[in-house]
Scaffold this motif. Sequence first.
Motif, PDB file in Angstrom:
ATOM      1  N   SER A  89       0.832  -1.207   0.000  1.00 59.75           N
ATOM      2  CA  SER A  89       0.000   0.000   0.000  1.00 59.75           C
ATOM      3  C   SER A  89       0.865   1.255   0.000  1.00 59.75           C
ATOM      4  O   SER A  89       0.598   2.214  -0.735  1.00 59.75           O
ATOM      5  CB  SER A  89      -0.923   0.003   1.218  1.00 59.75           C
ATOM      6  OG  SER A  89      -1.854  -1.061   1.148  1.00 59.75           O
ATOM      7  N   SER A  90       1.917   1.254   0.815  1.00 59.33           N
ATOM      8  CA  SER A  90       2.804   2.420   0.888  1.00 59.33           C
ATOM      9  C   SER A  90       3.512   2.646  -0.445  1.00 59.33           C
ATOM     10  O   SER A  90       3.645   3.783  -0.914  1.00 59.33           O
ATOM     11  CB  SER A  90       3.847   2.223   1.998  1.00 59.33           C
ATOM     12  OG  SER A  90       3.231   2.125   3.251  1.00 59.33           O
ATOM     13  N   TYR A  91       3.956   1.558  -1.057  1.00 62.59           N
ATOM     14  CA  TYR A  91       4.662   1.658  -2.342  1.00 62.59           C
ATOM     15  C   TYR A  91       3.724   2.207  -3.424  1.00 62.59           C
ATOM     16  O   TYR A  91       4.108   3.073  -4.217  1.00 62.59           O
ATOM     17  CB  TYR A  91       5.184   0.287  -2.737  1.00 62.59           C
ATOM     18  CG  TYR A  91       5.909   0.261  -4.061  1.00 62.59           C
ATOM     19  CD1 TYR A  91       7.212   0.742  -4.172  1.00 62.59           C
ATOM     20  CD2 TYR A  91       5.286  -0.239  -5.198  1.00 62.59           C
ATOM     21  CE1 TYR A  91       7.879   0.720  -5.390  1.00 62.59           C
ATOM     22  CE2 TYR A  91       5.942  -0.263  -6.414  1.00 62.59           C
ATOM     23  CZ  TYR A  91       7.236   0.223  -6.506  1.00 62.59           C
ATOM     24  OH  TYR A  91       7.882   0.207  -7.718  1.00 62.59           O
ATOM     25  N   LYS A  92       2.480   1.713  -3.442  1.00 62.88           N
ATOM     26  CA  LYS A  92       1.511   2.173  -4.444  1.00 62.88           C
ATOM     27  C   LYS A  92       1.153   3.642  -4.223  1.00 62.88           C
ATOM     28  O   LYS A  92       0.999   4.405  -5.180  1.00 62.88           O
ATOM     29  CB  LYS A  92       0.247   1.307  -4.378  1.00 62.88           C
ATOM     30  CG  LYS A  92       0.465  -0.097  -4.942  1.00 62.88           C
ATOM     31  CD  LYS A  92      -0.722  -1.013  -4.663  1.00 62.88           C
ATOM     32  CE  LYS A  92      -1.984  -0.544  -5.348  1.00 62.88           C
ATOM     33  NZ  LYS A  92      -3.099  -1.496  -5.104  1.00 62.88           N
ATOM     34  N   GLU A  93       1.034   4.047  -2.963  1.00 61.11           N
ATOM     35  CA  GLU A  93       0.716   5.451  -2.662  1.00 61.11           C
ATOM     36  C   GLU A  93       1.811   6.383  -3.161  1.00 61.11           C
ATOM     37  O   GLU A  93       1.542   7.448  -3.713  1.00 61.11           O
ATOM     38  CB  GLU A  93       0.515   5.627  -1.154  1.00 61.11           C
ATOM     39  CG  GLU A  93      -0.805   5.080  -0.642  1.00 61.11           C
ATOM     40  CD  GLU A  93      -0.909   5.155   0.878  1.00 61.11           C
ATOM     41  OE1 GLU A  93      -0.076   5.862   1.491  1.00 61.11           O
ATOM     42  OE2 GLU A  93      -1.804   4.507   1.431  1.00 61.11           O
ATOM     43  N   ALA A  94       3.066   5.980  -2.957  1.00 64.91           N
ATOM     44  CA  ALA A  94       4.190   6.791  -3.435  1.00 64.91           C
ATOM     45  C   ALA A  94       4.169   6.874  -4.957  1.00 64.91           C
ATOM     46  O   ALA A  94       4.430   7.938  -5.543  1.00 64.91           O
ATOM     47  CB  ALA A  94       5.510   6.187  -2.953  1.00 64.91           C
ATOM     48  N   GLY A  95       3.836   5.757  -5.608  1.00 61.74           N
ATOM     49  CA  GLY A  95       3.753   5.762  -7.060  1.00 61.74           C
ATOM     50  C   GLY A  95       2.615   6.626  -7.572  1.00 61.74           C
ATOM     51  O   GLY A  95       2.744   7.286  -8.611  1.00 61.74           O
ATOM     52  N   MET A  96       1.494   6.643  -6.849  1.00 62.34           N
ATOM     53  CA  MET A  96       0.339   7.444  -7.252  1.00 62.34           C
ATOM     54  C   MET A  96       0.657   8.928  -7.225  1.00 62.34           C
ATOM     55  O   MET A  96       0.161   9.701  -8.052  1.00 62.34           O
ATOM     56  CB  MET A  96      -0.854   7.146  -6.337  1.00 62.34           C
ATOM     57  CG  MET A  96      -1.589   5.857  -6.675  1.00 62.34           C
ATOM     58  SD  MET A  96      -2.247   5.836  -8.358  1.00 62.34           S
ATOM     59  CE  MET A  96      -3.404   7.225  -8.275  1.00 62.34           C
ATOM     60  N   LYS A  97       1.504   9.354  -6.273  1.00 60.68           N
ATOM     61  CA  LYS A  97       1.886  10.763  -6.201  1.00 60.68           C
ATOM     62  C   LYS A  97       2.624  11.185  -7.467  1.00 60.68           C
ATOM     63  O   LYS A  97       2.410  12.260  -8.011  1.00 60.68           O
ATOM     64  CB  LYS A  97       2.753  11.011  -4.974  1.00 60.68           C
ATOM     65  CG  LYS A  97       2.010  10.904  -3.650  1.00 60.68           C
ATOM     66  CD  LYS A  97       2.950  11.114  -2.463  1.00 60.68           C
ATOM     67  CE  LYS A  97       2.199  10.953  -1.150  1.00 60.68           C
ATOM     68  NZ  LYS A  97       3.094  11.094   0.027  1.00 60.68           N
ATOM     69  N   ILE A  98       3.517  10.304  -7.946  1.00 60.47           N
ATOM     70  CA  ILE A  98       4.248  10.593  -9.183  1.00 60.47           C
ATOM     71  C   ILE A  98       3.284  10.571 -10.363  1.00 60.47           C
ATOM     72  O   ILE A  98       3.343  11.436 -11.245  1.00 60.47           O
ATOM     73  CB  ILE A  98       5.377   9.562  -9.403  1.00 60.47           C
ATOM     74  CG1 ILE A  98       6.343   9.566  -8.222  1.00 60.47           C
ATOM     75  CG2 ILE A  98       6.124   9.863 -10.702  1.00 60.47           C
ATOM     76  CD1 ILE A  98       7.381   8.454  -8.266  1.00 60.47           C
ATOM     77  N   GLN A  99       2.367   9.594 -10.366  1.00 61.07           N
ATOM     78  CA  GLN A  99       1.426   9.471 -11.474  1.00 61.07           C
ATOM     79  C   GLN A  99       0.515  10.686 -11.569  1.00 61.07           C
ATOM     80  O   GLN A  99       0.192  11.142 -12.670  1.00 61.07           O
ATOM     81  CB  GLN A  99       0.592   8.202 -11.306  1.00 61.07           C
ATOM     82  CG  GLN A  99      -0.268   7.892 -12.525  1.00 61.07           C
ATOM     83  CD  GLN A  99      -0.930   6.543 -12.436  1.00 61.07           C
ATOM     84  OE1 GLN A  99      -0.617   5.743 -11.562  1.00 61.07           O
ATOM     85  NE2 GLN A  99      -1.851   6.264 -13.329  1.00 61.07           N
ATOM     86  N   LYS A 100       0.087  11.223 -10.431  1.00 63.94           N
ATOM     87  CA  LYS A 100      -0.772  12.413 -10.439  1.00 63.94           C
ATOM     88  C   LYS A 100      -0.040  13.610 -11.034  1.00 63.94           C
ATOM     89  O   LYS A 100      -0.617  14.400 -11.789  1.00 63.94           O
ATOM     90  CB  LYS A 100      -1.239  12.719  -9.015  1.00 63.94           C
ATOM     91  CG  LYS A 100      -2.319  11.774  -8.506  1.00 63.94           C
ATOM     92  CD  LYS A 100      -2.727  12.109  -7.080  1.00 63.94           C
ATOM     93  CE  LYS A 100      -3.805  11.140  -6.579  1.00 63.94           C
ATOM     94  NZ  LYS A 100      -4.179  11.413  -5.167  1.00 63.94           N
ATOM     95  N   LYS A 101       1.254  13.744 -10.697  1.00 62.27           N
ATOM     96  CA  LYS A 101       2.051  14.833 -11.277  1.00 62.27           C
ATOM     97  C   LYS A 101       2.195  14.650 -12.774  1.00 62.27           C
ATOM     98  O   LYS A 101       2.134  15.612 -13.545  1.00 62.27           O
ATOM     99  CB  LYS A 101       3.434  14.893 -10.611  1.00 62.27           C
ATOM    100  CG  LYS A 101       3.426  15.359  -9.171  1.00 62.27           C
ATOM    101  CD  LYS A 101       4.829  15.635  -8.656  1.00 62.27           C
ATOM    102  CE  LYS A 101       5.679  14.401  -8.559  1.00 62.27           C
ATOM    103  NZ  LYS A 101       7.024  14.682  -7.999  1.00 62.27           N
ATOM    104  N   MET A 102       2.373  13.407 -13.190  1.00 64.02           N
ATOM    105  CA  MET A 102       2.521  13.098 -14.612  1.00 64.02           C
ATOM    106  C   MET A 102       1.224  13.417 -15.369  1.00 64.02           C
ATOM    107  O   MET A 102       1.260  14.007 -16.453  1.00 64.02           O
ATOM    108  CB  MET A 102       2.881  11.635 -14.771  1.00 64.02           C
ATOM    109  CG  MET A 102       3.141  11.202 -16.197  1.00 64.02           C
ATOM    110  SD  MET A 102       3.738   9.485 -16.289  1.00 64.02           S
ATOM    111  CE  MET A 102       2.249   8.610 -15.809  1.00 64.02           C
ATOM    112  N   MET A 103       0.088  13.041 -14.791  1.00 61.12           N
ATOM    113  CA  MET A 103      -1.208  13.297 -15.427  1.00 61.12           C
ATOM    114  C   MET A 103      -1.496  14.794 -15.509  1.00 61.12           C
ATOM    115  O   MET A 103      -2.046  15.276 -16.506  1.00 61.12           O
ATOM    116  CB  MET A 103      -2.312  12.578 -14.658  1.00 61.12           C
ATOM    117  CG  MET A 103      -2.235  11.059 -14.766  1.00 61.12           C
ATOM    118  SD  MET A 103      -3.401  10.184 -13.689  1.00 61.12           S
ATOM    119  CE  MET A 103      -4.961  10.670 -14.436  1.00 61.12           C
ATOM    120  N   LYS A 104      -1.102  15.522 -14.478  1.00 66.05           N
ATOM    121  CA  LYS A 104      -1.285  16.980 -14.498  1.00 66.05           C
ATOM    122  C   LYS A 104      -0.427  17.611 -15.595  1.00 66.05           C
ATOM    123  O   LYS A 104      -0.868  18.518 -16.315  1.00 66.05           O
ATOM    124  CB  LYS A 104      -0.914  17.586 -13.141  1.00 66.05           C
ATOM    125  CG  LYS A 104      -1.158  19.091 -13.048  1.00 66.05           C
ATOM    126  CD  LYS A 104      -0.820  19.626 -11.668  1.00 66.05           C
ATOM    127  CE  LYS A 104      -1.181  21.087 -11.530  1.00 66.05           C
ATOM    128  NZ  LYS A 104      -0.540  21.948 -12.536  1.00 66.05           N
TER     129      LYS A 104
END
Length: 382
Positions: A119-134
């Motif tokens: 869960s922690s690893y996926k959350e960290a990845g989601m933060k990068i993905q949100k920046k990428m999508m923005k």
Amino acid sequence: MKKILLLLTVCSVLLSCNKAGKNEYIITGTVKGIDGKTVILEKQDETGKLIPIDTVKIEKGKFTFKGAAKEPEMHLIQVEAAEGKVPFILENGDIEMDINKDSVGIAKISGTYNNEELSSYKEAGMKIQKKMMKFQKDNMAKMNEAQQKQDTVVMNSLRKEYAKFETEFVKQSNDYVATHPKAFISALIIESMFNQMDADIEKIKRYYNALDQSVKDTKPGKSIKSKLDKIAAPVAATSATSTEVGGMAPDFSAPNPEGKAISLKESLGKVTLIDFWASWCGPCRAENPNVVAMYNELHSKGFNIIGVSLDKDAAKWKEAIAKDKLTWNQISNLKFWEEPIALTYGVKSIPATYLLDANGKIVAKDLRGAALKAKIIELLGA
């Protein structure tokens, strides 16, 4: 007497908080708004096919799975009437799931070490993905305009900025593995590094050696060791000498999609490309349109290709051949990284290519794009 009763009460509370025994798991799931529907516990077999392990019903918004796990392993939860699946690590202990039937992908998994880490690893990845999508959203119009005007300066600038997110993803994975030697997902991350275009074998070896023995003993841990051992083992004398530029390419033979044995010898043209690839290899699939265009242009002048796939699923292999319109000879033993032809040629990462002259001598390795086409044209005298 009161002290004894108090002690028994405390023990009872402690036992109720740790329901699963030492060598068993209990999965307790909550799905709001659904009752009477089926929940399936699934896992992938060696070919990538999903197979059901257990099935239960949701009662009053809850479901429970019980069993024993020999070792940590990725599994999936499929909820009837809900789209998507919940990936998690099945391991002994109490695993808790909070699933939203309308957003299965964001289910909360907790209760055991490896699931907390996942869960922690996926959350960290989601933060990068949100920046990428923005970044994509903010620059979509700019990129479209640059493409219409063929403004390569702007396009290259935007691609360079976008590539920073990919670098950030790689750094996240590397940092995680380096600091979590006891986490099961560290083994999954390390194993995936073999699929990178230019796999850094020394880095993989270093990360593997640092893993806790409990992780090395898992299936992905053993798989990493097996691949490293094969790479380190002395290759047969013929492959050690003849797979270098200037050597004669070792002949080989394997089944095509219809089951007919096709050899390198019968596939040779004036110039021949041996293309190691797989349906699951993103960079390989991305390069295929360029190879198709080159083949269509130069085949009539004597350019041949033989594709050697590192697939293990025949259906996915055949589907990729059809979808990418690969009309040249395709062969595979469907043995993944144990593909004997790849081992003979010392292939450690894909895509990998060997360019041969009319006599079967290797004249170049791992050329791509314009450099590959220029060499082929030179050899053809076209």
